[in-house]
Design a protein around this motif. Structure first.
Motif, short mmCIF file in Angstrom:
data_model
loop_
_atom_site.label_atom_id
_atom_site.label_comp_id
_atom_site.label_asym_id
_atom_site.label_seq_id
_atom_site.Cartn_x
_atom_site.Cartn_y
_atom_site.Cartn_z
N TRP A 8 56.64 54.29 34.70
CA TRP A 8 56.86 52.88 34.37
C TRP A 8 55.53 52.16 34.17
O TRP A 8 55.36 51.40 33.22
N THR B 77 52.68 53.39 33.21
CA THR B 77 52.00 53.84 32.00
C THR B 77 52.86 53.65 30.76
O THR B 77 52.56 54.21 29.70
N ARG B 78 53.93 52.87 30.88
CA ARG B 78 54.75 52.41 29.77
C ARG B 78 55.51 53.51 29.02
O ARG B 78 55.76 53.40 27.83
N LYS C 157 60.72 51.45 29.92
CA LYS C 157 60.69 49.99 29.93
C LYS C 157 60.93 49.43 31.34
O LYS C 157 60.35 48.41 31.71
N VAL D 70 46.42 51.93 28.80
CA VAL D 70 47.18 53.10 29.23
C VAL D 70 46.35 54.37 29.14
O VAL D 70 46.45 55.25 30.00
N ARG E 191 51.48 48.04 36.87
CA ARG E 191 51.79 48.23 35.44
C ARG E 191 50.62 47.71 34.61
O ARG E 191 50.13 46.61 34.83
N ALA F 199 49.25 47.84 27.28
CA ALA F 199 49.32 48.97 26.35
C ALA F 199 47.93 49.47 25.96
O ALA F 199 47.75 50.66 25.73
#
Length: 123
Positions: free
Chosen positions: A8, A10-11, A14, A73, A67, A70
């Motif tokens: 989660w 590291t995307r 969602k 990451v 979190r 982007a």
């Protein structure tokens, strides 16, 4: 850090709940073994995630504090997914699109007869 929380952060998913469900379904492997959502991950471990019929392969570089955006990451993971995986998925999508467009419904009687004729020729 737990594997579901890492995915989660590291995307890859969602929501954390989606990451947990993927682990429970056996779609996440760590070092070649299916991982439970509560399994801890450590740097330099190999993770394999099945998402949308593609096996993403990644290496844990570091553990994020929470979190991340982007753009950040890549600091925490190294993507080692082979290009063939994406090419196979693209070919699969094209082959499905070639036969029948999305939303056209079930095959007609003529379509079924064509399919049966083709299958008889192959055998």
């Amino acid at each position: 850090m737990r594997i579901d929380k890492y995915l989660w952060c590291t995307r890859y998913y969602k929501t954390r709940n989606m990451a947990t469900e993927a682990c429970k379904k056996g779609q996440v492997q760590v070092n070649g073994k299916i991982a439970k959502p509560s399994r801890n991950v450590f740097p330099l471990e190999e993770i394999k995630v099945r998402k949308k019929q593609i096996f993403y392969e990644l290496t844990v570089m570091d553990i994020p504090p929470s979190r991340v955006g982007a753009k950040l990451v890549d600091i925490y993971r190294k993507d080692t997914t082979p290009k063939e995986a994406f090419e196979n998925k693209e070919l699969q999508d094209l082959s499905q699109e070639y036969y029948r467009k999305k939303g056209e419904g079930r095959p007609t009687k003529k379509d079924r007869r064509d399919i049966e004729d083709y299958l008889d020729e192959v055998e």
